[in-house]
Design a protein around this motif. Structure first.
Motif: not given
Length: 564
Positions: A526-535
């Motif tokens: 999940r933490r790695r996916q957040v990079l694409a969602l917010r950056n």
């Protein structure tokens, strides 16, 4: 605050009157007593100011002496009267204050006032938890570990004291109060703008019903989650629009029946509701055949009702058949070998020890194991404090209502789509569940997967919004690309697309603002996916394969060099 001030003034009314009266009498007497000057000549009494000054330091036992001149005999006589009068008045007033500080009602008002101030000062979303027994304690620890604020009420002061002694990262406001009273719900922040929902977890169905009714009438837009132990109460709660109702006994009965007819579905539920990172559980395989159920209370009735739907042959053992309405059952508690033999334990394949007494339940299964060791054993654990005993016995299944309700509520609060996913799964065959289990093992290995849902809101997925505003298409497949290598996929699976209720949606499905997607995957994904969602820079790379310069200077340099 007004209640505290009113209570102080009411209890201190007489002491204040006595104290003021003693001062007034002493000051007036000193001003009337004739005095003498430095040469011993008679003089009129001292002024009211001097009399007030003298009584002030005399009554408080400071004692500067006879000022401004030595007193006359009359002044000394009156000063003696004033000393005893004012000191006794002070002793009476101080005694009343000490009594007031020890008064249970006053201390309750003080705690309530401090509790309301804590709630008013909350600036982050919080859940109101009504009831902090075993279930409430489990839920609060889980929420606290996720930095989720909560406000707690319980009618038992011992439970509130245990909560205050607990080790929590957050400061959880707690109050001893009757949750059935609407004014207590208001004091706990029902009308607070940051209140995110109400959770009723008491062991009293009527109290939980009262909370549900009050919350839906006063704040109908708030989600309300309630615990119920009877079908009648659950139906009543549903009639008032309660969002989620969890009946631990019915839930367990349904899961046991699911393990009989769809072991893959049951294992899928276990994996997706367990603690991420823990070893995966083995499939539960209860046998088909004759079962003996000991105890026909609310739990026993739920188990019997669900097992009968599966066509299981049942023999019921009940100690009080008249009270529970059990007809055609074996009379007895099940702790005696004779009773179990009469129930046909030798021909049975499974036994359920479901009374409301932990010692009796352990005695039932221990006796049954002696008579037939290969029995599939289901035992009900009523108190969390007895966990070591049940763990030592090692039944095939140990049912604890607090754990079931706590896990259900936690999943509803942290991953709202999960309950909808399970509801849709019931429409699928067992083979479909087995195939999904294989896919989960492929991404999560031999550990319990992490479950999360993603809302495509501006707050949670700003990069997706920026890409859509730039007329770029974003698909589910793009969201599971690895930010370090777009040609590789993150170890996760999209389980449900909330907007269309689609199970295991296709990777080419486009994503739109407002969509909500349920994922499961290897812990940490999940933490790695957040990079694409917010950056946006990361998401642009995943969509196009181009690694754009990040800073303003490098962006301008890239434009000149034709990199964009």
């Amino acid at each position: 605050m007004h209640s505290v001030l009113f209570l102080i003034l009411r209890r201190m009314r007489v002491p204040l009157i006595v104290l003021i009266s003693s001062y007034a009498i002493s000051i007036l007497g000193m001003s009337l007593m004739p005095g003498v000057d430095g040469e011993g000549n008679p003089t009129p009494g001292m002024s009211l100011f001097h009399a007030f000054y003298f009584i002030s330091y005399t009554a408080t036992t400071i004692g500067f002496g006879e000022l401004p001149n030595a007193f006359s005999e009359a002044q000394r006589a009156w000063a003696t009267v004033a000393i005893y009068l004012t000191v006794l008045s002070w002793l009476y007033s101080i005694g009343t204050i000490l009594s007031l500080l020890q008064d249970a009602g006053f201390r309750r008002v003080i705690r309530a006032s401090a509790f309301q101030r804590q709630v008013r000062r909350l600036r982050q979303p919080f859940y109101m938890i009504c009831g902090c027994g075993e279930t409430g304690a489990l839920l609060m620890k889980a929420l606290d570990s996720r930095n989720q604020q909560a406000v707690v009420m319980d009618i038992d002061p011992d439970r509130i004291s245990e909560l205050e002694l607990g080790q929590y990262h957050l400061d959880l406001p707690a109050l001893t109060a009757d949750v059935r009273l609407p004014e207590n719900l208001e004091a706990a922040g029902l009308s607070h703008p940051q209140c995110a929902g109400v959770i009723a977890l008491t062991n009293d169905d009527q109290a939980n019903l009262s909370v549900a009714v009050a919350a839906k009438l006063l704040r109908p837009e708030l989600p309300v989650l309630c615990r119920a132990e009877s079908l009648e109460t659950a139906d009543n709660m549903a009639s008032f629009g309660t969002d989620e109702i969890v009946n631990a006994y019915e839930a367990f009965g349904e899961h046991l029946a699911m393990a009989l007819h769809s072991p893959g579905q049951h294992l899928l539920y276990d994996w997706l509701t367990d603690i991420p990172g823990m070893p995966l559980s083995e499939p539960l395989k209860p046998p088909h055949g004759k079962w003996v159920v000991c105890g026909y209370g609310r739990f026993g009735k739920a188990v019997v009702r669900n097992l009968r739907k599966e066509g299981i042959e049942l023999v019921i053992v009940e100690a009080e058949p008249g009270r529970t309405g059990c007809t055609g059952c074996i009379h007895g508690s099940g702790t005696e070998a004779d009773t179990l033999l009469e129930a046909g334990i030798k021909d049975a394949v499974g036994i359920v020890a479901g009374t409301d007494n932990d010692v009796n339940n352990l005695s039932i299964v221990m006796t049954a194991r002696q008579l037939k060791p290969e029995l599939f054993m289901v035992v009900r654990q009523n108190r969390h404090a007895n966990a070591a005993l049940f763990q030592r016995f090692g039944a095939n299944v140990t049912m604890q209502a607090a754990d079931i309700v706590g896990h259900e509520f936690l999943s509803l609060l942290t991953t709202p789509l999960l309950s909808r996913f399970f509801a849709k799964c019931k429409e699928k065959p067992n083979d479909w569940a087995n195939e999904l289990l294989s896919r989960i093992v492929a991404v999560a290995g031999d550990t319990v997967p992490e479950i999360w849902d993603v809302e495509m809101s501006l707050e949670n997925a700003v990069a997706v919004h920026q890409a859509l505003d730039a007329d770029m298409e974003v698909t589910l497949g793009d969201l599971i690309r690895d930010p370090s290598d777009r040609d590789s996929a993150l170890p996760c699976i999209p389980l449900l697309l909330g907007s269309t209720e689609a199970l295991l949606p296709d990777m080419e499905t486009p994503v739109f603002p407002g969509d909500r997607i349920l994922f499961c995957g290897h812990p940490g994904t999940r933490r790695r996916q957040v990079l694409a969602l917010r950056n946006y820079k990361v998401l642009h790379y995943l969509l196009t394969g181009q690694d754009n310069p990040g800073g303003l200077v490098w962006q301008r340099f890239g434009l000149r060099m034709g990199l964009r």
